[in-house]
Enzyme design. Structure first.
Site, PDB file in Angstrom:
ATOM      1  N   ASN A 125       0.884  -1.294   0.118  1.00 30.30           N
ATOM      2  CA  ASN A 125       0.093  -0.164  -0.032  1.00 30.30           C
ATOM      3  C   ASN A 125       0.842   1.237   0.079  1.00 30.30           C
ATOM      4  O   ASN A 125       0.394   2.200  -0.745  1.00 30.30           O
ATOM      5  CB  ASN A 125      -0.912   0.083   1.339  1.00 30.30           C
ATOM      6  CG  ASN A 125      -2.269  -0.405   0.881  1.00 30.30           C
ATOM      7  OD1 ASN A 125      -2.649  -0.143  -0.249  1.00 30.30           O
ATOM      8  ND2 ASN A 125      -2.800  -1.161   1.760  1.00 30.30           N
ATOM      9  N   GLU A 166       2.947  -4.475  -8.322  1.00 27.97           N
ATOM     10  CA  GLU A 166       2.097  -4.006  -7.146  1.00 27.97           C
ATOM     11  C   GLU A 166       0.627  -4.278  -7.354  1.00 27.97           C
ATOM     12  O   GLU A 166      -0.117  -3.226  -7.118  1.00 27.97           O
ATOM     13  CB  GLU A 166       2.563  -2.632  -7.210  1.00 27.97           C
ATOM     14  CG  GLU A 166       3.995  -2.218  -6.833  1.00 27.97           C
ATOM     15  CD  GLU A 166       4.105  -2.216  -5.291  1.00 27.97           C
ATOM     16  OE1 GLU A 166       3.480  -2.078  -4.624  1.00 27.97           O
ATOM     17  OE2 GLU A 166       5.422  -2.386  -5.014  1.00 27.97           O
TER      18      GLU A 166
END
Ligand SMILES: Cc1cc2nc3c(=O)[nH]c(=O)nc-3n(C[C@H](O)[C@H](O)[C@H](O)COP(=O)(O)OP(=O)(O)OC[C@H]3O[C@@H](n4cnc5c(N)ncnc54)[C@H](O)[C@@H]3O)c2cc1C
Lengths: 387, 249
Positions: A243, A366
């Site tokens: 994150n 990601e």
């Protein structure tokens, strides 16, 4: 003449003087230190390691930390710094994303006081480089299914497994390796030179050529028990790191898009075909307007995301939305810019195609674009559709 | 060693600019602001001198409250103190009025070295540094491209078309600095955050008279093109053809 930014909605006026100065400083750094060398690094397929001490001196490593020598900048200033770095190259931004979001952050958040003392000052000063080993050859989008395991052996853990597609793998002095201990995902600090641990570069990449990507091999690798991150447990821990990095990517993508837009706009005004600048044709104008519009929307997303992050109110799904939108937007801008540049656009003398191929990675790593779609889909419907 | 460096907040016109409707000013609505390039070098020079010889440095500007941004940039790079002479109408202050306000402020402060940019990037008057030197009755060398302190004296160099002019100047003294004297450093992110905590001394200077008022600015026409027709004798034919084409002959 340096880059003067794309700011159609006057967002600069919302920034604090420090945020503007930080942005301008990194902008100038990229103009002076990154752009002149990036073509050679990309072509040679190697990360420009000479930038590491320079980025450290500037304060880009551990930038948001107030302790251990970090500059202590706010979330928006950090985002702007990532934007400018990726305006240079996604690989250079990736280096920082990994060092900050995936190495310094987990050691700071999950580490013991001794681990923090040992690693954070060095990582922040650029004297040590880190990498983050989550993905495996057989497990990408579903890291929970990882095969790397850790077993207790007296005062040691014995690690076995392979990690793939790891940024900074061969540069790293320390790897954060995620492995299952008694079936639960835990994080381990594995130092370069540890017996049974090695890294190899992945060759022949067509994307992120100026970034170091490799594999990590753990063959009965013994690490002292002090190297377990005491406060990381379960998949949630590596996802918390992701994150952090994804937040920077949402901003970084805007930088890459800005670079492509600027380049296409300049080129279109100067390139003459049919006795006119190609910028005078409606089709070309439409492409430029589309780029500008999407960049402006993405900038607004980033600004608000930054406010939420700074206030500790940001939800991981909001970061997913921003990463998903902004990277896809940047990829489209890079493609449009490449198109406007014609044949010249396929060379490294211009930036668009380098950004285009780099962004193919950013689209995938990601959390792939589609995985973020599923994360958001599950959030708004309450129905999970991953499996 | 006590060093003063005076800077000016100027619009950043790198990406092009427009004039206001009355043609008197650059329209700054969508422009960022920066420190004039010569003064950026003066800031760098001040920091280097203090790093080498010890002492303290002070940055000063006469401008709007927003000019704190430029002062903070200088602080972020390593200047120790900052003074803002706040004047929202600073654009209508002529060099004489600006120099008066600066001289009044710094007179009691005992600076050994007073650095200015050779000229500001926007008004380009080449005057403020010289006028301050005059008002304070100090020696002044303008347009310098090298500066060193040796045995309590300043050695300043000025570049001319023939070579270098080297001056030895006793202190205190005023110098106006030219771009190229050094390569200004970037502030570090740490420096920027630390500078945030340094208080800026704010004063409202009395405005003297400004006998000079700017009537208007004119931008040169855009889109003019330069074409090199060739060199030496070979170019003659092309030059003649071009002059014919333009109806000049
Ligand atoms: C240059 C580069 C650097 C990287 N750096 C790192 C790093 O530092 N550390 C690290 O741990 N990893 C890193 N990665 C790995 C990256 O995070 C993974 O590539 C990513 O998570 C995707 O995994 P995968 O490649 O195995 O693709 P897969 O998971 O096999 O996905 C392939 C395709 O299937 C789709 N898909 C998968 N599951 C579903 C589903 N349930 N529903 C619908 N579609 C699905 C995906 O969206 C994608 O389109 C890096 C990758 C690259 C290319």
């Amino acid at each position: 003449m340096g880059f003067s930014g794309v700011d159609y909605f006057g967002l600069d006026a919302l920034l604090t003087p420090e945020q503007r100065l930080i942005r301008n400083t990194v902008r100038q750094f990229v103009d002076e230190e990154v752009l002149p060398i990036i073509k050679e690094s990309f072509e040679a397929g190697r990360f420009p390691t000479q930038l590491i001490p320079k980025m450290a001196k500037l304060g880009l490593l551990g930038a948001t930390l107030k302790e251990y020598g970090g500059a202590g900048i706010d979330a928006i200033a950090y985002g702007l710094a990532m934007q400018e770095l990726e305006r240079g190259d996604s690989g250079v931004r990736s280096f920082c994303s990994v060092q900050n979001g995936l190495v310094i952050y987990p050691i700071y958040t999950f580490g013991s006081p001794e681990q923090k003392e040992r690693w954070l000052p060095k990582l922040i000063r650029g004297e040590a480089v880190g990498c983050f080993g989550l993905t495996e050859p057989e497990h990408g989008s579903d890291p929970g299914a990882m095969e790397t395991v850790a077993k207790r052996d007296g005062n040691y853990f014995i690690l076995n497994g392979t990690k793939a597609w790891i940024t900074n793998a061969t540069l790293a002095d320390v790897a954060i390796v995620w492995a299952k201990l008694d079936g639960v995902i835990r994080g381990f600090l594995v130092e370069r030179g540890t017996k049974g641990f090695s890294a190899a570069k992945i060759e022949h990449k067509l994307s992120m050529r100026a970034s170091d990507t490799g594999e990590l091999y753990l063959n009965d690798c013994r690490v002292p028990k002090e190297n377990l991150l005491p406060h990381a447990e379960g998949l949630k821990s590596p996802l918390m790191c992701l994150n952090q990095a994804r937040y920077g990517i949402a901003w970084g993508a805007v930088g890459a898009a800005m670079a492509c837009y600027e380049e296409a706009l300049q080129y279109a005004k100067e390139r003459i075909q049919f006795n006119k600048p190609i910028a005078s044709f409606q089709l070309v104008q439409q492409k430029l307007v589309e780029m500008l519009t999407e960049i402006t929307k993405a900038q607004l997303i980033c600004y608000r995301l930054g406010q939420l992050k700074e206030a500790n109110q940001v939800k991981h799904t909001q970061i997913s939305l921003a990463k998903r939108n902004n990277v896809a937007m940047a990829l489209r801008c890079a493609h449009l810019a490449r198109d406007i540049l014609g044949a010249n656009g396929i060379t490294l003398d211009y930036h668009a195609m380098r950004h285009l191929v780099n962004l193919e990675t950013v689209y995938t790593y990601e959390g792939t674009h589609d995985i973020h779609t599923l994360i958001l889909g599950s959030d708004i419907t309450g129905i999970e559709s991953f499996r | 060693m006590k060093v003063l460096v005076c800077i000016k907040r100027v619009p950043d016109t790198g990406g092009g600019f427009r004039l206001t409707a009355d043609g008197k000013r650059v329209d700054t609505t969508n422009l960022g602001f920066t420190i004039s390039p010569h003064e950026e070098c003066a800031v760098e020079e001040a920091i280097r001198i203090i790093e080498k010889h010890g002492g303290s440095s002070t940055v000063l500007t006469l401008g709007p409250a927003a000019a704190q941004e430029q002062l903070r940039e200088a602080l972020a790079k390593g200047i120790n103190n900052a003074i803002l002479l706040e004047a929202d109408d600073y654009e209508s202050w002529d060099p004489k009025a600006v120099a008066h306000a600066i001289a009044e402020t710094v007179k009691p402060m005992g600076f050994d070295l007073l650095l200015f940019g050779n000229e500001s990037a926007d008004a380009c008057n080449y005057q403020v540094g010289l006028r301050v030197a005059y008002l304070l009755d100090l020696p002044c060398v303008s347009g310098i491209k090298a500066l060193e302190i040796q045995n309590g004296k300043a050695i300043a160099k000025r570049e001319s078309s023939e070579g270098w002019e080297v001056y030895e100047v006793s202190l205190p003294a005023v110098f106006t600095v030219k771009e190229g004297i050094n390569v200004p450093r970037h502030p570090s992110l740490r420096g920027i955050m630390a500078a945030k905590k340094i208080p800026i001394e704010q004063r409202k200077p009395a405005r003297g008279d400004s006998p000079i008022a700017r009537r208007r600015l004119k931008k040169p026409q855009e889109g003019r093109q330069l074409e090199i027709l060739g060199q030496g004798v070979e170019a003659v034919g092309k030059v003649v053809a071009k002059l014919r084409e333009l109806g000049a002959i």
